[in-house]
Motif scaffolding. Structure first.
Motif, short mmCIF file in Angstrom:
data_model
loop_
_atom_site.label_atom_id
_atom_site.label_comp_id
_atom_site.label_asym_id
_atom_site.label_seq_id
_atom_site.Cartn_x
_atom_site.Cartn_y
_atom_site.Cartn_z
N ASP A 175 -0.86 0.27 3.89
CA ASP A 175 -0.67 1.34 2.70
C ASP A 175 -1.69 0.82 1.81
OD1 ASP A 175 1.30 2.75 3.77
OD2 ASP A 175 2.90 1.84 2.95
N TYR A 176 -1.87 -0.60 1.63
CA TYR A 176 -2.90 -1.17 0.94
C TYR A 176 -4.34 -0.61 1.18
CZ TYR A 176 -6.37 -4.50 -1.06
OH TYR A 176 -7.42 -4.98 -1.78
N LEU A 177 -4.66 -0.67 2.41
CA LEU A 177 -5.86 -0.14 2.86
C LEU A 177 -5.90 1.51 2.59
CD1 LEU A 177 -6.61 -1.87 6.34
CD2 LEU A 177 -7.45 -2.37 4.03
N SER A 178 -4.94 2.36 2.66
CA SER A 178 -4.79 3.54 2.26
C SER A 178 -5.30 3.72 0.76
CB SER A 178 -3.59 4.38 2.57
OG SER A 178 -2.45 4.05 1.90
N THR A 203 -9.31 11.94 6.46
CA THR A 203 -8.59 11.75 7.64
C THR A 203 -8.09 10.30 7.94
OG1 THR A 203 -10.03 13.40 8.70
CG2 THR A 203 -8.94 11.88 10.11
N ARG A 204 -9.11 9.29 7.50
CA ARG A 204 -8.73 7.90 7.58
C ARG A 204 -7.62 7.58 6.78
NH1 ARG A 204 -7.81 3.83 10.21
NH2 ARG A 204 -8.25 1.68 9.33
N PHE A 205 -7.45 8.19 5.33
CA PHE A 205 -6.41 7.89 4.48
C PHE A 205 -5.10 8.28 5.19
CE2 PHE A 205 -3.48 9.85 1.36
CZ PHE A 205 -3.13 8.86 0.71
N VAL A 206 -4.93 9.45 5.71
CA VAL A 206 -3.83 9.88 6.32
C VAL A 206 -3.32 9.12 7.60
CG1 VAL A 206 -2.91 11.85 7.73
CG2 VAL A 206 -4.17 12.37 5.59
N LEU A 208 -4.10 5.79 7.95
CA LEU A 208 -3.35 4.94 7.33
C LEU A 208 -2.02 4.80 6.83
CD1 LEU A 208 -6.55 3.43 5.68
CD2 LEU A 208 -5.49 2.29 7.35
N LYS A 209 -1.75 5.90 6.23
CA LYS A 209 -0.50 6.20 5.69
C LYS A 209 0.50 6.45 6.70
CE LYS A 209 0.78 6.34 2.11
NZ LYS A 209 1.40 5.40 1.23
N ASN A 210 0.10 7.12 7.88
CA ASN A 210 1.19 7.50 8.89
C ASN A 210 1.45 6.39 9.75
OD1 ASN A 210 1.55 10.04 7.94
ND2 ASN A 210 -0.07 10.95 9.29
N VAL A 211 0.46 5.12 9.61
CA VAL A 211 0.91 3.97 10.65
C VAL A 211 2.30 3.69 10.38
CG1 VAL A 211 0.37 1.66 10.93
CG2 VAL A 211 -1.43 3.23 10.86
N HIS A 212 3.17 3.52 11.67
CA HIS A 212 4.32 2.80 11.52
C HIS A 212 4.53 1.63 12.51
CE1 HIS A 212 8.79 3.02 11.40
NE2 HIS A 212 8.87 2.97 12.76
N PHE A 213 5.43 0.74 12.07
CA PHE A 213 5.58 -0.59 12.78
C PHE A 213 7.03 -0.78 13.01
CE2 PHE A 213 1.49 -1.03 10.42
CZ PHE A 213 0.64 -1.56 11.30
#
Length: 214
Positions: A175-178, A203-206, A208-213
């Motif tokens: 989220d920090y990178l986003s 596209t890159r912003f989305v 990064l925000k959609n990454v789930h761990f």
């Protein structure tokens, strides 16, 4: 003050609140933890020269492992004021609360805690904020030994890919990178960049925000 108001935690004051903060004895505090959700601020502290982020090896539960510097929010504080106080308490670095930006808001259920009964669950809401520290401020840092056994600077991308780290920590760094990506988008909009490059950044912003761990 931060000009970008997207990455803030909105704060509203109604009337003229008068807070009555008091110290709770251990037994009373333990009972409170059984009934209430605790608010925390955790800090993505960035080395302004290397862009690395500081992690602390916590000594106490609920996360006696690598984590961000931070602590509880006190009644009457904004999250930015809490972040500045925690930074000063944990690392002896004093900066203005206005230097912090909100990265995101995160919910936690822990299966253990440091307060007895230690096997009782704990619930937290954490606001994770970020700021960049100067080389002079980094030179002033003094680790609080009762809270942390070690501190290390690490690369953000490396930590995001590290399965040994807590998934919430990895998510907050993504989220920090986003947030950084959004800053680039806004700069591009102000400079009339071509639509294709803005589309790629969005596209890159989305992503990064959609990454789930897990």
């Amino acid at each position: 003050e931060q000009d970008n108001k997207m990455f803030v935690t909105p704060h509203f004051v109604t009337g003229n609140p008068k807070f009555h903060q008091k110290f709770l004895e251990d037994a009373v505090y333990s009972d409170a933890l059984d009934c209430l959700v605790k608010a925390c601020t955790d800090l993505i502290l960035v080395n302004g020269e290397t862009q690395q982020v500081l992690l602390g090896k916590r000594c106490v539960e609920p996360q006696a492992d690598w984590w961000l510097i931070g602590g509880r929010v006190r009644i009457g504080e904004t999250v930015e004021q809490s972040a500045a106080r925690c930074l000063h308490r944990e690392l002896a670095v004093q900066i203005s609360p206005s230097r912090f930006r909100t990265v995101g808001h995160y919910s936690f259920h822990w299966d253990k805690r440091s307060q007895p009964p230690v096997d009782h669950a704990l619930a937290d809401i954490s606001v994770i904020l970020t700021t960049k520290l100067t080389s002079e401020e980094i030179g002033q840092m003094k680790m609080e030994p009762t809270e942390y056994s070690d501190v290390r600077w690490r690369d953000v991308e490396e930590m995001i890919q590290d399965p040994q780290l807590h998934p919430a920590l990895r998510k907050s760094l993504s989220d920090y990178l986003s947030m950084q990506q959004w800053d680039k988008i806004e700069q591009s909009l102000r400079s009339d960049s071509d639509s294709e490059s803005i589309k790629e950044m969005l596209t890159r912003f989305v992503e990064l925000k959609n990454v789930h761990f897990k």
